[in-house]
Write a protein that holds these residues in place. Structure first.
Motif, PDB file in Angstrom:
ATOM      1  N   ALA A   4      24.379  10.155   6.132  1.00  0.00           N
ATOM      2  CA  ALA A   4      23.593   9.117   6.794  1.00  0.00           C
ATOM      3  C   ALA A   4      22.679   9.756   7.831  1.00  0.00           C
ATOM      4  O   ALA A   4      23.107  10.605   8.612  1.00  0.00           O
ATOM      5  N   LEU A   5      21.427   9.368   7.821  1.00  0.00           N
ATOM      6  CA  LEU A   5      20.449   9.939   8.742  1.00  0.00           C
ATOM      7  C   LEU A   5      20.181   8.970   9.887  1.00  0.00           C
ATOM      8  O   LEU A   5      19.886   7.795   9.656  1.00  0.00           O
ATOM      9  N   ASP A   6      20.295   9.487  11.112  1.00  0.00           N
ATOM     10  CA  ASP A   6      19.932   8.668  12.266  1.00  0.00           C
ATOM     11  C   ASP A   6      18.552   9.104  12.754  1.00  0.00           C
ATOM     12  O   ASP A   6      17.925  10.022  12.202  1.00  0.00           O
ATOM     13  N   THR A   7      18.085   8.454  13.799  1.00  0.00           N
ATOM     14  CA  THR A   7      16.740   8.718  14.316  1.00  0.00           C
ATOM     15  C   THR A   7      16.549  10.185  14.703  1.00  0.00           C
ATOM     16  O   THR A   7      15.556  10.823  14.322  1.00  0.00           O
ATOM     17  N   GLY A   8      17.511  10.732  15.446  1.00  0.00           N
ATOM     18  CA  GLY A   8      17.387  12.118  15.901  1.00  0.00           C
ATOM     19  C   GLY A   8      17.342  13.102  14.749  1.00  0.00           C
ATOM     20  O   GLY A   8      16.555  14.062  14.768  1.00  0.00           O
ATOM     21  N   THR A   9      18.167  12.883  13.721  1.00  0.00           N
ATOM     22  CA  THR A   9      18.202  13.792  12.572  1.00  0.00           C
ATOM     23  C   THR A   9      16.900  13.726  11.788  1.00  0.00           C
ATOM     24  O   THR A   9      16.368  14.753  11.338  1.00  0.00           O
ATOM     25  N   ILE A  10      16.363  12.524  11.625  1.00  0.00           N
ATOM     26  CA  ILE A  10      15.099  12.362  10.902  1.00  0.00           C
ATOM     27  C   ILE A  10      13.970  13.076  11.636  1.00  0.00           C
ATOM     28  O   ILE A  10      13.159  13.779  11.031  1.00  0.00           O
ATOM     29  N   ILE A  11      13.920  12.928  12.959  1.00  0.00           N
ATOM     30  CA  ILE A  11      12.880  13.605  13.742  1.00  0.00           C
ATOM     31  C   ILE A  11      13.036  15.121  13.628  1.00  0.00           C
ATOM     32  O   ILE A  11      12.054  15.852  13.460  1.00  0.00           O
ATOM     33  N   GLY A  73      14.596  10.546   0.993  1.00  0.00           N
ATOM     34  CA  GLY A  73      14.717   9.677  -0.168  1.00  0.00           C
ATOM     35  C   GLY A  73      15.902   8.735  -0.068  1.00  0.00           C
ATOM     36  O   GLY A  73      17.018   9.143   0.261  1.00  0.00           O
ATOM     37  N   GLY A  74      15.664   7.470  -0.346  1.00  0.00           N
ATOM     38  CA  GLY A  74      16.729   6.483  -0.310  1.00  0.00           C
ATOM     39  C   GLY A  74      17.069   5.975   1.073  1.00  0.00           C
ATOM     40  O   GLY A  74      17.869   5.042   1.222  1.00  0.00           O
ATOM     41  N   VAL A  75      16.466   6.578   2.104  1.00  0.00           N
ATOM     42  CA  VAL A  75      16.745   6.158   3.487  1.00  0.00           C
ATOM     43  C   VAL A  75      15.628   5.271   4.013  1.00  0.00           C
ATOM     44  O   VAL A  75      15.862   4.250   4.658  1.00  0.00           O
ATOM     45  N   GLY A  76      14.403   5.667   3.733  1.00  0.00           N
ATOM     46  CA  GLY A  76      13.250   4.930   4.222  1.00  0.00           C
ATOM     47  C   GLY A  76      11.969   5.610   3.795  1.00  0.00           C
ATOM     48  O   GLY A  76      11.968   6.498   2.938  1.00  0.00           O
ATOM     49  N   LYS A  77      10.875   5.224   4.440  1.00  0.00           N
ATOM     50  CA  LYS A  77       9.561   5.750   4.051  1.00  0.00           C
ATOM     51  C   LYS A  77       8.674   5.912   5.275  1.00  0.00           C
ATOM     52  O   LYS A  77       8.704   5.088   6.195  1.00  0.00           O
ATOM     53  N   TRP A  78       7.890   6.991   5.261  1.00  0.00           N
ATOM     54  CA  TRP A  78       6.927   7.235   6.335  1.00  0.00           C
ATOM     55  C   TRP A  78       5.687   6.389   6.098  1.00  0.00           C
ATOM     56  O   TRP A  78       5.249   6.195   4.972  1.00  0.00           O
ATOM     57  N   ARG A  79       5.095   5.928   7.199  1.00  0.00           N
ATOM     58  CA  ARG A  79       3.931   5.050   7.114  1.00  0.00           C
ATOM     59  C   ARG A  79       2.943   5.381   8.233  1.00  0.00           C
ATOM     60  O   ARG A  79       3.331   5.641   9.371  1.00  0.00           O
ATOM     61  N   ASP A  87       0.937   7.586  15.528  1.00  0.00           N
ATOM     62  CA  ASP A  87       0.143   7.606  14.303  1.00  0.00           C
ATOM     63  C   ASP A  87       0.987   7.410  13.046  1.00  0.00           C
ATOM     64  O   ASP A  87       0.556   6.773  12.096  1.00  0.00           O
ATOM     65  N   THR A  88       2.185   7.987  13.043  1.00  0.00           N
ATOM     66  CA  THR A  88       3.046   7.988  11.858  1.00  0.00           C
ATOM     67  C   THR A  88       4.448   7.538  12.239  1.00  0.00           C
ATOM     68  O   THR A  88       5.016   8.054  13.197  1.00  0.00           O
ATOM     69  N   VAL A  89       5.003   6.572  11.505  1.00  0.00           N
ATOM     70  CA  VAL A  89       6.349   6.081  11.792  1.00  0.00           C
ATOM     71  C   VAL A  89       7.185   6.057  10.513  1.00  0.00           C
ATOM     72  O   VAL A  89       6.653   6.055   9.407  1.00  0.00           O
ATOM     73  N   PHE A  90       8.503   6.055  10.712  1.00  0.00           N
ATOM     74  CA  PHE A  90       9.445   6.023   9.588  1.00  0.00           C
ATOM     75  C   PHE A  90      10.160   4.681   9.567  1.00  0.00           C
ATOM     76  O   PHE A  90      10.877   4.334  10.511  1.00  0.00           O
ATOM     77  N   ASP A  91       9.938   3.927   8.494  1.00  0.00           N
ATOM     78  CA  ASP A  91      10.605   2.639   8.334  1.00  0.00           C
ATOM     79  C   ASP A  91      11.922   2.839   7.600  1.00  0.00           C
ATOM     80  O   ASP A  91      11.940   3.349   6.475  1.00  0.00           O
ATOM     81  N   GLY A  92      13.028   2.441   8.232  1.00  0.00           N
ATOM     82  CA  GLY A  92      14.310   2.585   7.556  1.00  0.00           C
ATOM     83  C   GLY A  92      15.478   2.742   8.500  1.00  0.00           C
ATOM     84  O   GLY A  92      16.621   2.462   8.125  1.00  0.00           O
ATOM     85  N   VAL A  93      15.218   3.206   9.726  1.00  0.00           N
ATOM     86  CA  VAL A  93      16.281   3.332  10.715  1.00  0.00           C
ATOM     87  C   VAL A  93      15.776   2.804  12.051  1.00  0.00           C
ATOM     88  O   VAL A  93      14.576   2.625  12.251  1.00  0.00           O
ATOM     89  N   SER A  94      16.699   2.546  12.954  1.00  0.00           N
ATOM     90  CA  SER A  94      16.344   2.071  14.290  1.00  0.00           C
ATOM     91  C   SER A  94      17.117   2.877  15.331  1.00  0.00           C
ATOM     92  O   SER A  94      18.304   3.164  15.128  1.00  0.00           O
ATOM     93  N   PRO A  95      16.466   3.257  16.447  1.00  0.00           N
ATOM     94  CA  PRO A  95      15.049   3.053  16.759  1.00  0.00           C
ATOM     95  C   PRO A  95      14.121   3.832  15.817  1.00  0.00           C
ATOM     96  O   PRO A  95      14.506   4.863  15.288  1.00  0.00           O
TER      97      PRO A  95
END
Length: 338
Positions: A4-11, A73-79, A87-95
């Motif tokens: 499972a990916l949280d905000t800190g890991t994704i960044i 993949g399977g967690v969310g998508k960058w937009r 400029d760029t955000v990741f939809d799929g986790v919060s914050p």
């Protein structure tokens, strides 16, 4: 087994991928080779104007690039957000994780990009700044490529900015007014800097007395509304002007950004460091300015002759280096008309 990916890991993972963009070439545009040393100097002054365009290209490429990575993949998508911050955000986790993209042409006078967003915007430390230094392949011509990348916390940049600038009563950083009742596109998140204009010592003494009443940490900046009310009271005692140079990233004095700038300027490209290329392009212009000043001041003939020789030496050195390292030579005028 997926993790499972949280905000800190994704960044953290996205930051690593962004840093891997070093060396990436953008083949959607190309700057033509200058026809002479003089044209090369002029080009070095204006090619930085491509930074906003390149910044937009990088934003588009960043979203596409990150969405190709298997990590997400399977967690969310960058937009991409346009307009919007960051400029760029990741939809799929919060914050919501996000990146603000800044492009820098290191032969420009300074990093002109600004960072004015309030510390209050970074409570969860989920927005980071990605600065990309870029150059054309041949310093001033060719296809642009990413020379180096740094990713730093947006919160750390905002804190460094406020700590650097805020020095009441002489300089005051202010939060935006509460605009949460407005529609999203009209809401304000930018801070502003104000420089004192009052010279009256009695009024300044009264302001310092007020600041002293705030306690031992009264000068330490805070976005807290109670502290902002104190600053509003202070600014009513003195005259201030809006600082139009406030929050330029070259002046924030952020450790990570300063180290990045120094590293970029030490980087060798076509046999010279970026700092050496910068000095080379500026040397002839500085010599010409010194000569013009000597003529304007009606200096002695000997002094003017000395400055004239310096101009000739600087131009000759520039022409030789451009010929040897970048293949730039003086074009035949008749060829340009064909």
């Amino acid at each position: 087994m997926s993790v499972a990916l949280d905000t800190g890991t994704i960044i953290q993972r996205a930051s690593g991928h962004l840093e891997d963009l070093t060396g990436h070439v953008f083949d959607v545009l190309e700057v033509s080779k200058p026809i002479s040393a003089a044209a090369a100097v002029n080009l070095s002054k204006v090619v930085s104007k491509l930074s906003p365009l390149l910044g937009n290209l990088i934003e588009f490429n960043t979203v596409e690039f990150l969405n190709k990575q298997k990590d997400f993949g399977g967690v969310g998508k960058w937009r991409r957000q346009d307009p919007g911050f960051p400029d760029t955000v990741f939809d799929g986790v919060s914050p919501t994780p996000g990146f603000e993209i800044k492009a820098w042409f290191p032969l420009a006078t300074e990093i002109t990009a600004r960072f004015k967003d309030s510390q209050a915007h970074f409570i969860h430390d989920n927005t980071y700044v990605c600065m990309l230094a870029w150059l054309p392949e041949h310093i001033i011509y060719g296809k642009p490529y990413i020379l180096d990348v740094v990713v730093v916390s947006g919160r750390s940049v905002a804190e460094a900015r406020d700590n650097h600038y805020h020095n009441p009563p002489f300089y005051v950083v202010r939060e935006p007014e509460d605009t949460t009742a407005r529609t999203i596109n009209l809401q304000q998140t930018n801070t502003n800097g104000y420089r004192i204009q009052t010279a009256d010592s009695a009024r300044i003494a009264a302001a310092n007395k007020l600041i002293a009443s705030w306690g031992a940490n009264g000068k330490a900046y805070s976005p807290d509304p109670a502290y902002q009310d104190k600053l509003k009271e202070l600014m009513a005692l003195l005259t201030y002007r809006l600082d139009t140079n406030y929050a330029k990233m070259d002046r924030i004095v952020h450790t990570g950004l300063e180290e990045f700038k120094a590293r970029v300027m030490r980087t060798k490209v076509h046999g010279l460091t970026i700092a050496q290329w910068d000095r080379l392009f500026r040397s002839a212009e500085q010599a010409r300015k010194a000569l013009a000043k000597a003529v304007l001041l009606k200096s002695s003939a000997a002094l003017i002759a000395r400055f004239t020789a310096r101009v000739a030496d600087a131009e000759a050195r520039l022409a030789q280096v451009l010929k040897d390292r970048l293949g730039i030579t003086e074009a035949d005028p008749t060829d340009l008309l064909e």
